[in-house]
Design a protein around this motif. Structure first.
Motif, PDB file in Angstrom:
ATOM      1  N   SER A   1      48.733  43.341  46.258  1.00 13.01           N
ATOM      2  CA  SER A   1      49.046  44.794  46.893  1.00 13.01           C
ATOM      3  C   SER A   1      48.306  45.876  45.847  1.00 13.01           C
ATOM      4  N   SER A   2      48.258  46.976  46.126  1.00  8.43           N
ATOM      5  CA  SER A   2      47.928  48.009  45.398  1.00  8.43           C
ATOM      6  C   SER A   2      49.221  48.236  44.473  1.00  8.43           C
ATOM      7  N   PRO A   3      49.156  48.872  43.346  1.00  8.80           N
ATOM      8  CA  PRO A   3      50.276  49.236  42.448  1.00  8.80           C
ATOM      9  C   PRO A   3      51.439  50.126  43.251  1.00  8.80           C
ATOM     10  N   ARG A   4      50.949  50.935  44.219  1.00  8.49           N
ATOM     11  CA  ARG A   4      51.885  51.589  44.939  1.00  8.49           C
ATOM     12  C   ARG A   4      52.281  50.929  46.030  1.00  8.49           C
ATOM     13  N   GLY A   5      51.862  49.733  46.357  1.00 14.56           N
ATOM     14  CA  GLY A   5      52.550  49.017  47.550  1.00 14.56           C
ATOM     15  C   GLY A   5      51.746  49.305  48.781  1.00 14.56           C
ATOM     16  N   ARG A   6      50.650  49.792  48.648  1.00 13.65           N
ATOM     17  CA  ARG A   6      49.597  49.877  49.736  1.00 13.65           C
ATOM     18  C   ARG A   6      48.761  48.826  50.150  1.00 13.65           C
ATOM     19  N   THR A   7      48.087  48.518  51.290  1.00 13.59           N
ATOM     20  CA  THR A   7      47.192  47.634  51.897  1.00 13.59           C
ATOM     21  C   THR A   7      45.966  47.871  51.217  1.00 13.59           C
ATOM     22  N   ASN A   8      45.101  47.002  50.682  1.00 15.37           N
ATOM     23  CA  ASN A   8      43.688  47.155  50.341  1.00 15.37           C
ATOM     24  C   ASN A   8      42.702  46.419  51.122  1.00 15.37           C
TER      25      ASN A   8
ATOM     26  N   THR B   1      52.553  35.671  53.990  1.00 15.74           N
ATOM     27  CA  THR B   1      53.117  35.080  52.721  1.00 15.74           C
ATOM     28  C   THR B   1      52.608  35.943  51.539  1.00 15.74           C
ATOM     29  N   GLY B   2      53.591  35.816  50.372  1.00 16.00           N
ATOM     30  CA  GLY B   2      53.105  36.369  49.141  1.00 16.00           C
ATOM     31  C   GLY B   2      54.588  37.252  48.567  1.00 16.00           C
ATOM     32  N   GLY B   3      54.740  36.906  47.351  1.00 22.29           N
ATOM     33  CA  GLY B   3      56.036  37.847  46.841  1.00 22.29           C
ATOM     34  C   GLY B   3      55.245  38.995  46.188  1.00 22.29           C
TER      35      GLY B   3
ATOM     36  N   THR C   1      53.871  40.798  43.454  1.00 24.54           N
ATOM     37  CA  THR C   1      52.891  40.505  42.161  1.00 24.54           C
ATOM     38  C   THR C   1      52.749  41.825  41.596  1.00 24.54           C
ATOM     39  N   ARG C   2      52.595  42.994  42.451  1.00 21.16           N
ATOM     40  CA  ARG C   2      52.588  44.295  41.823  1.00 21.16           C
ATOM     41  C   ARG C   2      53.648  45.090  42.420  1.00 21.16           C
ATOM     42  N   GLY C   3      54.500  45.793  41.615  1.00 23.95           N
ATOM     43  CA  GLY C   3      55.377  46.771  42.238  1.00 23.95           C
ATOM     44  C   GLY C   3      56.659  46.039  42.709  1.00 23.95           C
ATOM     45  N   VAL C   4      57.407  46.684  43.639  1.00 22.74           N
ATOM     46  CA  VAL C   4      58.522  45.935  44.250  1.00 22.74           C
ATOM     47  C   VAL C   4      58.373  45.502  45.476  1.00 22.74           C
ATOM     48  N   ARG C   5      57.364  45.897  46.223  1.00 23.90           N
ATOM     49  CA  ARG C   5      57.064  45.213  47.506  1.00 23.90           C
ATOM     50  C   ARG C   5      56.427  44.051  47.597  1.00 23.90           C
ATOM     51  N   SER C   6      56.559  43.043  48.403  1.00 24.91           N
ATOM     52  CA  SER C   6      56.003  41.837  48.504  1.00 24.91           C
ATOM     53  C   SER C   6      54.728  42.065  49.093  1.00 24.91           C
ATOM     54  N   GLU C   7      53.694  41.185  48.661  1.00 25.57           N
ATOM     55  CA  GLU C   7      52.474  40.963  49.748  1.00 25.57           C
ATOM     56  C   GLU C   7      52.729  40.961  51.112  1.00 25.57           C
ATOM     57  N   ALA C   8      53.694  39.959  51.204  1.00 21.29           N
ATOM     58  CA  ALA C   8      53.841  39.903  52.826  1.00 21.29           C
ATOM     59  C   ALA C   8      54.326  40.808  53.476  1.00 21.29           C
TER      60      ALA C   8
ATOM     61  N   VAL D   1      53.949  44.103  52.898  1.00 18.69           N
ATOM     62  CA  VAL D   1      52.706  45.023  52.865  1.00 18.69           C
ATOM     63  C   VAL D   1      51.542  44.859  54.252  1.00 18.69           C
ATOM     64  N   MET D   2      51.296  43.480  54.300  1.00 26.25           N
ATOM     65  CA  MET D   2      50.414  43.104  55.247  1.00 26.25           C
ATOM     66  C   MET D   2      51.040  42.963  56.650  1.00 26.25           C
ATOM     67  N   ALA D   3      52.334  42.662  56.718  1.00 28.31           N
ATOM     68  CA  ALA D   3      53.245  42.654  57.982  1.00 28.31           C
ATOM     69  C   ALA D   3      53.217  44.143  58.671  1.00 28.31           C
ATOM     70  N   GLU D   4      53.401  44.893  57.613  1.00 30.11           N
ATOM     71  CA  GLU D   4      53.665  46.496  58.121  1.00 30.11           C
ATOM     72  C   GLU D   4      52.049  46.774  58.640  1.00 30.11           C
ATOM     73  N   ASP D   5      51.093  46.282  57.969  1.00 28.22           N
ATOM     74  CA  ASP D   5      49.743  46.695  58.603  1.00 28.22           C
ATOM     75  C   ASP D   5      49.413  46.200  59.877  1.00 28.22           C
ATOM     76  N   ALA D   6      49.800  44.698  60.269  1.00 25.38           N
ATOM     77  CA  ALA D   6      49.789  44.244  61.456  1.00 25.38           C
ATOM     78  C   ALA D   6      50.582  44.947  62.651  1.00 25.38           C
ATOM     79  N   VAL D   7      51.714  44.979  62.161  1.00 23.83           N
ATOM     80  CA  VAL D   7      52.599  46.061  63.283  1.00 23.83           C
ATOM     81  C   VAL D   7      52.011  47.323  63.465  1.00 23.83           C
TER      82      VAL D   7
END
Length: 196
Positions: free
Chosen positions: A54-61, A84-86, A88-95, A97-103
């Motif tokens: 994800s972006s360093p601020r936990g936003r989708t790219n 999936t995804g832990g 890797t940047r910041g405190v939010r998981s990749e999973a 961040v992407m799930a939030e986008d899908a919802v």
């Protein structure tokens, strides 16, 4: 004579570029179906969305949004999405961040599953393999070659699931021909440098 030479060069170059793009599209189409099985798409379906940082601020790219879009157009009316995804940047998981986008795009939250520990594609598969065993149909959402690599990992980690693998809609003819060509070249180089 001199006026025709540049025109001939331009036409020839255009033909080479067009031919190269067409070959890349065809090879990518074949890769999108590689290591998948024929069969009905009924029963329990899981579409696994492979993580991306994800972006360093936990936003989708753009890559995460693209993978989520592939998942949304691939999943059936009764299927679930596994992100999936832990972190890797910041405190939010990749999973997450992407799930939030899908919802946010309208996918039902009660059909979303998170796997938030993995850091590699191998781990994406390893950490979801028990869940995959509950599905009749399994798809991977990412770029075509990344999804094919995940299917290869499934076959290595849980070969009994090979017959459940189906293609996602990661490839659509003419959708992104330049990107398709770039990803093909990247995969060829990556495979030569790091065989999987």
């Amino acid at each position: 004579m001199t006026a025709r030479a540049p025109l001939g060069f331009v036409v020839g170059l255009a033909a080479i570029v067009t031919g190269g793009l067409a070959v890349a599209e065809a090879l990518t189409w074949f890769a999108s179906r590689d290591l998948t099985a024929d069969g009905p798409d009924d029963g329990a379906e899981l579409v696994v969305v492979l993580g991306y940082r994800s972006s360093p601020r936990g936003r989708t790219n753009v890559v995460q949004r693209w993978r989520t879009g592939i998942a949304l157009r691939s999943v059936s009316d009764h299927g679930r999405l596994v992100f999936t995804g832990g972190p890797t940047r910041g405190v939010r998981s990749e999973a997450s961040v992407m799930a939030e986008d899908a919802v946010r795009r309208g996918f039902p939250a009660d059909r979303v599953v998170l796997e938030e520990e993995s850091r590699t594609t191998w781990e994406n598969v390893r950490n979801t393999v028990d869940l995959l065993r509950t599905a009749d149909t399994i798809r991977f959402a990412s770029n075509t070659f990344h999804a094919r690599r995940a299917r290869r990992y499934v076959i290595r980690q849980a070969p009994e699931l090979a017959g459940r693998l189906r293609p996602a809609r990661d490839f659509v003819w003419g959708e992104r021909p330049v990107l398709t060509t770039f990803l093909l070249v990247y995969e060829l180089v990556r495979t030569r440098l790091r065989p999987s």
